[in-house]
Structures are given as C-alpha cells and as structure tokens.
Scaffold this motif. Structure first.
Motif, PDB file in Angstrom:
ATOM      1  N   UNK A 219       0.823  -1.203   0.000  1.00 46.06           N
ATOM      2  CA  UNK A 219       0.000   0.000   0.000  1.00 46.06           C
ATOM      3  C   UNK A 219       0.859   1.255   0.000  1.00 46.06           C
ATOM      4  N   UNK A 220       1.961   1.238   0.727  1.00 42.57           N
ATOM      5  CA  UNK A 220       2.872   2.381   0.717  1.00 42.57           C
ATOM      6  C   UNK A 220       3.445   2.605  -0.675  1.00 42.57           C
ATOM      7  N   UNK A 221       3.765   1.520  -1.382  1.00 41.77           N
ATOM      8  CA  UNK A 221       4.289   1.640  -2.738  1.00 41.77           C
ATOM      9  C   UNK A 221       3.254   2.257  -3.675  1.00 41.77           C
ATOM     10  N   UNK A 222       1.995   1.815  -3.570  1.00 38.47           N
ATOM     11  CA  UNK A 222       0.935   2.376  -4.411  1.00 38.47           C
ATOM     12  C   UNK A 222       0.760   3.864  -4.123  1.00 38.47           C
ATOM     13  N   UNK A 223       0.782   4.256  -2.845  1.00 35.85           N
ATOM     14  CA  UNK A 223       0.660   5.672  -2.488  1.00 35.85           C
ATOM     15  C   UNK A 223       1.828   6.484  -3.048  1.00 35.85           C
ATOM     16  N   UNK A 224       3.022   5.897  -3.019  1.00 36.93           N
ATOM     17  CA  UNK A 224       4.186   6.601  -3.553  1.00 36.93           C
ATOM     18  C   UNK A 224       4.030   6.880  -5.046  1.00 36.93           C
ATOM     19  N   UNK A 225       3.596   5.879  -5.795  1.00 37.00           N
ATOM     20  CA  UNK A 225       3.454   6.058  -7.243  1.00 37.00           C
ATOM     21  C   UNK A 225       2.398   7.111  -7.552  1.00 37.00           C
ATOM     22  N   UNK A 226       1.297   7.113  -6.823  1.00 34.38           N
ATOM     23  CA  UNK A 226       0.251   8.109  -7.057  1.00 34.38           C
ATOM     24  C   UNK A 226       0.760   9.521  -6.778  1.00 34.38           C
ATOM     25  N   UNK A 227       1.488   9.683  -5.687  1.00 33.67           N
ATOM     26  CA  UNK A 227       2.011  11.014  -5.358  1.00 33.67           C
ATOM     27  C   UNK A 227       3.060  11.436  -6.377  1.00 33.67           C
ATOM     28  N   UNK A 228       3.863  10.487  -6.876  1.00 33.98           N
ATOM     29  CA  UNK A 228       4.867  10.825  -7.891  1.00 33.98           C
ATOM     30  C   UNK A 228       4.198  11.329  -9.164  1.00 33.98           C
ATOM     31  N   UNK A 229       3.050  10.763  -9.516  1.00 31.63           N
ATOM     32  CA  UNK A 229       2.285  11.270 -10.658  1.00 31.63           C
ATOM     33  C   UNK A 229       1.854  12.718 -10.421  1.00 31.63           C
ATOM     34  N   UNK A 230       1.384  13.006  -9.215  1.00 26.15           N
ATOM     35  CA  UNK A 230       0.955  14.366  -8.892  1.00 26.15           C
ATOM     36  C   UNK A 230       2.126  15.342  -8.945  1.00 26.15           C
TER      37      UNK A 230
END
Length: 401
Positions: A219-230
């Motif tokens: 879940x932390x990895x998924x959150x990281x990728x989403x924030x990197x997109x932002x």
C-alpha cells in the motif's frame, strides 16, 4: 558457580558491575547498529553485481503499483484476469507512445523555424568573436580547431572505449526493458500467487506477520506512485505555464516532456530544464533564457524541497526530512537508480517494521475472515467466556480475495 572472595572477605563483584549502566547500554546499541549497517552495506554491495536484474524488477514493481488498481477495477467488472492485464498494458503503452510521438513530432515541426534563428545566432556569435573584445583572426580559429583535432587523435582509444561502453549500456537498457515488461505482466497477472509462494517459504508462526507487513508495504508503494504522478504533473504545469507566459515556443510539448522526464531522477530534470532554456535562448534571446532558467530552477527546487517532502512524506508516512535525506543518500550510493528507489524502499521498510513492532497482524482485518467469530459455549458456571480470536487465513485462502 563458585564465586571468588573479595579482598574484604565477601563475595567478589562481577567484572561487568564495574562498567557503568550507560556504557553497557551504549555498547549494546553500538554492536547492534554495527550489525545492521554492515548487513545493509553487504546487501547493497551484493545487489550492485546483479543490478541488471534488480533494477528492472524494481521498475516493474513501481509500474505494477501504478497499474494494479486499474486491473483490480476491471476484475471487479467480471473481466478475466488475462484480458484485464492485457487491456491495461496495451492502454498504458499506447498512451505513453502517443505522448512521446506527439512531443517528438510537435518539436520536430517547431524546430524548423528555430533552426534558422539558431543559424542567425551562430553568425552573430561568429561576428562577435572576430570583431568583439576577443579580436580573433582566422589563423587563431584555425589553430584552435587544429589543437582540438590533435586532442581527438591522441585520445582516440579512450573515445572508442567510451563509445563501446555506450553501446553495451544501450544493449543492457534494451534487455532490462524487456525484463521489466515481462515481470510487469506476471506481477499484474499472478502477483498474489507469487506473494503467497514467498510467504509459504517462511516458518509457520512468521507467515501471518510477514503477510500482513508485505500487504502494508505494498500500500505504501501504491501511495508513492500516485504522489509521484501528482508531483510530475505539478512540475509540468509550472514549467509549461512559465514557458507560455514568457513566449517560449513549444510550451505545450515542453510541459509533456517535463512530465515524462520527472519520473527519471536528476537526469530527467537536467535534460528537460536544459531544453526549456535552450528554446528560450534561440527564440527570444539571452534575457528571456535567463528568466526561463530562473523559472525552471524555482519549480524544481520547490518540488524537491517543499512539495515532494511534504506531500510525499505524508503519503508514505515519512518525515519530510527523511524524504530529502533518502533521495540525497540514494543518489550518493547508487546514482540515478538510488534516487529513484530510495523513497519507496524506505517507505516500505518503515511500514513493515512498524507493522511487526506493534504486532498489528493480531488484529489486522485483512488477515481474518469476514463476519463475526462464532461464540464459544458457556462454561460450567453459566457465564459467557470471552470470544476466541478469529483464525488467521492462510495466504492460499486470500489469493482470490
């Protein structure tokens, strides 16, 4: 155990008692920290020898974190797993290819009129060299060119070796790309089964903590990728809008290029920023280029020191200072790859360690079956005993959840 009597006739004190409590605690911490640092350094050193294998797998894991919610959504629509993965990958690769094609074609068309301006600029520089403060003659220029050619001849072997190394690097890049794509397909298609297999390798008592910690780390990895997109989107909007206000040509494809380059740490920001400044220099002169350089540096510094630490740190449960230190340390240890993977690796490790330290698997809803537990029969006194804990499901039972 015999105790040697002391000088006063009483039992002698243990030698450890002569060392103060603070020193004993410091020594206990020191050897444990040394073991942790030594093990981590040894692991990094060993992984550096298989970087061609490790880096593509880690890139595939990052892309899997980005695309897995889409695959899960398609699976909830009763779409077969293979079709969901194939449709997601084709859409992702098609969108990425379309963005690159649009940027390339638009810039190619835009560079045609800019090429004429660039040639005019070179003529201006040439006139300044001959008639300006340098006051150089044709013989001076010829002498400089001859010296440059002589240096090339003397260093031809080094240049050839560098060219061969670049060719080898391109071959490794192609192999790594294919490996990342191949791994991404299986991560999306059978990621749960792969993780269940890994969990089964652990001892029975450690499977529930390992499984729960791995899920939280994912879940932390998924959150990281989403924030990197932002963050990449903010970079693209900031630099693209600045180029548009300054009248720099190709502002829209430049913004798309910045968005794509933001996913490549250090090198992406350097290349896209250089392109923006060169476009401003060729089209509008050095004053406009200087302002564009200030805009690029301001956006990149705000993203690196304000936006990313605050937003990224909150998303992956890391302090902003930890994000900055992780990126800087990763860059020093492993260059571009270290800068790319430092934050997600630290976020995953932090989440998993906290999960295990707080024994969260004992009340983790992801590890227990749905519905309330069955009550136990009353005891001999007629009182209702406390409800027993709900059984933890095995990884095999959670594969198709």
């Amino acid at each position: 155990m015999a105790v040697t009597p002391g000088e006063d006739g009483g039992p002698a004190r243990d030698a450890s008692e002569s060392v103060s409590f603070g020193v004993r605690v410091a020594a206990a911490w020191a050897w444990r920290v040394a073991v942790i640092l030594g093990t981590t350094g040894l692991l990094v050193w060993l992984l550096s020898y298989v970087s061609l294998l490790v880096i593509p797998l880690m890139i595939a894991a990052l892309l899997s974190g980005l695309l897995s919610p889409i695959v899960a959504w398609l699976r909830r629509l009763k779409m077969p797993a293979g079709l969901a993965v194939g449709l997601t990958l084709i859409t992702f690769l098609g969108l990425l290819g379309a963005l690159v094609t649009v940027v390339g074609r638009t810039m190619a068309r835009g560079f045609e009129p800019l090429w004429t301006q660039a040639m005019d600029g070179l003529e201006t520089v040439e006139q300044w060299v001959f008639s300006g403060p340098l006051n150089m003659s044709n013989d001076d220029v010829t002498s400089l060119i001859d010296e440059a050619l002589q240096q090339l001849r003397q260093n031809s072997s080094e240049i050839l070796s560098e060219a061969l190394s670049w060719g080898s690097a391109l071959g490794h890049l192609a192999a790594g790309t294919l490996l990342a794509l191949f791994a991404l397909i299986f991560f999306l298609l059978e990621g749960r089964r792969i993780w269940a297999f890994v969990v089964r390798l652990a001892p029975t008592r450690a499977r529930a903590p390992m499984d729960g910690a791995g899920r939280r780390g994912w879940r932390s990895l998924v959150n990281y990728v989403r924030v990197q997109l932002f963050v990449a989107f903010v970079d693209a909007v900031g630099i693209g809008l600045g180029a548009f206000i300054l009248g720099v040509p190709l502002a829209l494809p430049l913004g798309v290029l910045v968005f794509l380059g933001s996913f490549i740490p250090i090198l992406g920001a350097l290349v896209t920023g250089t392109v923006a400044v060169l476009l401003a220099l060729v089209a509008n002169g050095w004053v406009n280029a200087l302002i564009m350089l200030i805009v690029v540096l301001a956006v990149q510094q705000a993203e690196s020191h304000i936006l990313q630490p605050l937003v990224m740190g909150k998303a992956v449960s890391l302090h902003p200072l930890a994000v900055v230190v992780a990126v800087a340390g990763g860059t020093m240890v492993a260059g571009i790859a270290g800068a790319l993977f430092a934050v997600p690796v630290m976020a995953i490790a932090n989440t998993m360690v906290k999960y295990v330290a707080h024994r969260q698997w004992e009340h983790d809803p992801d590890l227990v079956p749905s519905g309330p537990p069955m009550p136990a029969p009353p005891d001999v006194d007629g009182e209702e005993p406390p409800l027993p804990p709900r059984p933890v499901r095995s990884p095999e039972e959670r594969i198709d959840d």
